[in-house]
Every structure is written in structure tokens, then in C-alpha cells.
Design an enzyme around this catalytic site. Structure first.
Site, PDB file in Angstrom:
ATOM      1  CG  ASP A  63      -0.306  -0.544   2.493  1.00  0.00           C
ATOM      2  OD1 ASP A  63       0.979  -0.511   2.601  1.00  0.00           O
ATOM      3  OD2 ASP A  63      -0.961  -0.904   3.343  1.00  0.00           O
TER       4      ASP A  63
ATOM      5  CG  ASN B  19      -9.269  -2.236  11.843  1.00  0.00           C
ATOM      6  OD1 ASN B  19      -8.370  -2.973  11.631  1.00  0.00           O
ATOM      7  ND2 ASN B  19      -9.543  -1.134  11.625  1.00  0.00           N
TER       8      ASN B  19
ATOM      9  CG  HIS C  61      -5.966  -2.413   8.977  1.00  0.00           C
ATOM     10  ND1 HIS C  61      -6.186  -1.261   9.646  1.00  0.00           N
ATOM     11  CD2 HIS C  61      -4.666  -3.063   8.892  1.00  0.00           C
ATOM     12  CE1 HIS C  61      -4.808  -1.018  10.015  1.00  0.00           C
ATOM     13  NE2 HIS C  61      -4.189  -1.815   9.598  1.00  0.00           N
TER      14      HIS C  61
ATOM     15  CD  GLU D  69      -8.809   0.754   7.913  1.00  0.00           C
ATOM     16  OE1 GLU D  69      -9.117  -0.213   8.678  1.00  0.00           O
ATOM     17  OE2 GLU D  69      -8.111   1.496   7.887  1.00  0.00           O
TER      18      GLU D  69
HETATM   19  C1  F6R Z   1       1.448  -1.761   6.153  1.00  0.00           C
HETATM   20  C2  F6R Z   1       0.056  -2.218   6.372  1.00  0.00           C
HETATM   21  C3  F6R Z   1      -0.793  -2.341   7.439  1.00  0.00           C
HETATM   22  C4  F6R Z   1       0.163  -2.700   8.803  1.00  0.00           C
HETATM   23  C5  F6R Z   1      -0.710  -2.853   9.978  1.00  0.00           C
HETATM   24  C6  F6R Z   1       0.022  -3.152  11.170  1.00  0.00           C
HETATM   25  O1  F6R Z   1       1.908  -1.714   4.732  1.00  0.00           O
HETATM   26  O2  F6R Z   1      -0.484  -2.591   5.136  1.00  0.00           O
HETATM   27  O3  F6R Z   1      -1.614  -3.486   7.340  1.00  0.00           O
HETATM   28  O4  F6R Z   1       0.759  -3.919   8.393  1.00  0.00           O
HETATM   29  O5  F6R Z   1      -1.560  -1.665  10.047  1.00  0.00           O
HETATM   30  O6  F6R Z   1       0.829  -2.032  11.437  1.00  0.00           O
HETATM   31  P1  F6R Z   1       2.040  -2.092  12.575  1.00  0.00           P
HETATM   32  O7  F6R Z   1       2.992  -3.028  12.243  1.00  0.00           O
HETATM   33  O8  F6R Z   1       2.626  -0.735  12.548  1.00  0.00           O
HETATM   34  O9  F6R Z   1       1.494  -2.315  13.861  1.00  0.00           O
END
Ligand code: F6R
Length: 251
Positions: free
Chosen positions: A67, A136, A138, A143
């Protein structure tokens, strides 16, 4: 799914890096699906160290990131392009034209989404997709409520995700409102998925993956339907699961 229990963040990072290393050893020209965020920083550090000690090379590999924020140019310190360069790419031997991220400043984000999805398919699909997980549920920026068959697309970030990511910005107001992300369908096409979870903040969502039915309301539950998922989670992330529950992640 297969669960690998790690003692702590460092141990999780090491185990994750070892899996990526073995993928590259078996297939030097593998397509790696990469993630950003806090969880994957440890694995990237270890991969850099392994590269420096000559035990792996990315020379023939390619990468596609999950992303990117909409509206942040590649030289913006909060763009995922910048993050990947700082935390992995500039330290190892990936060829510049073999690392790919969605372009968050494309004039037409819909067209860019289509281009990115076609690019992944054109590379022959993702051999190993690395994932962190949101509190959540994701995955990528998909989301709750995202259709399971979604391809790369533009998303409006939820307030909770913007708040979780605000730690990297001067204030929450600077966190972009939109992102471009691989869809759940894009992620599920990966041949293998490696999901990492560390810390008590991730304990609740791991518990939900075990107990809840597969539902678009908890995006990561779809991983139960993929035939080749490894979860590496540390003790804190597993703190809400007893050994019988952990067994359910090993089916
Ligand atoms: C990042 C991504 C997100 C993260 C997720 C966890 O490219 O797509 O899905 O993997 O938000 O983030 P952290 O590792 O910061 O807890």
C-alpha cells in the site's frame, strides 16, 4: 494455517527473516510482497544484516508493496516509498526497477490501481506476502467491510487507523485521508502468506481470528481460507489464547 510461537519481538523478527531467506534460497527470483509499519522493521533489519554477511541476495528478486498513502510523493518522509527505501531497499541489492509500490500521486488513482494489479499478475503473482495486522483486523489498508474479492483500490482510512498511524506524523491532521492498497483478493492470490504479530495490542485480534467466523467485518479472518499461511506471533500477542486455541491456528 501454521502458528510459530516466538518469545518476543526480536525472536519473531529473526524467525520471519529466516523464512524470507529460505524463500530466496529456493527461488532467487521470487516475488516478495512487502509491508510497512512497526512490526516489519525488525525483520528488515535482520535481512539487511544477513545481506551484509553475504547469506542472502535480492538481486534477482522483485518486490511489490501492499500500500501507499494517496497524496504523499515518494520523497515525503511519511510515504511508504520513503519508508521502504530507508528501511530496506537502499541497504540491499534489489535492482531499482524491481521494487514496486502503488503511486499515491498518480493523476488517476483508479487507473493506477488497475495498473498495479496487472503488474502483480504480470510478475507471475506473489510468492510470499508479508503482512502485519491492524487491531481491527485490517490487512494492507483493507478496513472492516472491504469485499473479500477486492483488487487493488483506493480506500478511505478509518479514524482508528489514522490515529494508529499518527505517531509517525506531527499531528493526526497530517495523516492522509486516503490510501491505495492491494485488495483482499490480491493478497489471497499470493502463493504463501506470512503474518506477523507482536505485542499485547495485537492479542485481541488474534483471539478474534481464532474464535470468530470468517467475515468481511474482520478482514484477516479470510486468511483461514488460504491454504498456505504462516503466523509468527510473540508471547504478548498470544497472551489471550490458551494452548487449545493456539492449536486451532495450526490446522
Ligand atoms: C502496512 C500495512 C498495515 C500494517 C498494520 C500493522 O503496509 O499494510 O496493514 O501492517 O497496520 O501495523 P504495525 O506493524 O505498525 O502495527
Amino acid at each position: 494455517m501454521k502458528l510459530i510461537e516466538a518469545k518476543n519481538y526480536q525472536d519473531m523478527s529473526l524467525k520471519a527473516a529466516e523464512i524470507i531467506q529460505s524463500v530466496l534460497a529456493n527461488k532467487p527470483d521470487a516475488v516478495l510482497g512487502l509491508a510497512t509499519g512497526g512490526t516489519v522493521l525488525g525483520p528488515y533489519e535482520i535481512l539487511i544484516a544477513k545481506y551484509e554477511e553475504d547469506s542472502l541476495s535480492f538481486k534477482k528478486a522483485s518486490s511489490v508493496n501492499l500500500d501507499e498513502y494517496v497524496g504523499l510523493p515518494s520523497d515525503h518522509p511519511n510515504s511508504y516509498y520513503y519508508y521502504m527505501n530507508e528501511n530496506l531497499f537502499k541497504h540491499v541489492d534489489f535492482s531499482a526497477n524491481q521494487t514496486h509500490l502503488p503511486n499515491g500521486v498518480a493523476d488517476d488513482i483508479e487507473k493506477e490501481s488497475e495498473r498495479y494489479e496487472n503488474l502483480i499478475d504480470g510478475l507471475g503473482g506473489i510468492d510470499l506476502q508479508l503482512l502485519g495486522i491492524g487491531e481491527n483486523g485490517h490487512i494492507g489498508f483493507n478496513e472492516p467491510g472491504t469485499p473479500f474479492d477486492s483488487a487493488t483500490h483506493k480506500v478511505k482510512l478509518t479514524e482508528s487507523t489514522r490515529a494508529a498511524n499518527a505517531r509517525y506524523f506531527d499531528s493526526i491532521n497530517e495523516v492522509p485521508a486516503h490510501a491505495i492498497t492491494m485488495g483482499i483478493g490480491s493478497i489471497m492470490k499470493s502463493k504463501q502468506i506470512l503474518l506477523l504479530a507482536s505485542g499485547v495490542k495485537k492479542a485481541g485480534i488474534l483471539e478474534k481470528i481464532v474464535h470468530e467466523e470468517i467475515s468481511e467485518e474482520i478482514p484477516a479472518t479470510i486468511l483461514k481460507q488460504h491454504g498456505n499461511v504462516i503466523i509468527i506471533a510473540d508471547q504478548d500477542a498470544l497472551s489471550k489464547l490458551n494452548s487449545a486455541h493456539k492449536q486451532l491456528l495450526n490446522t
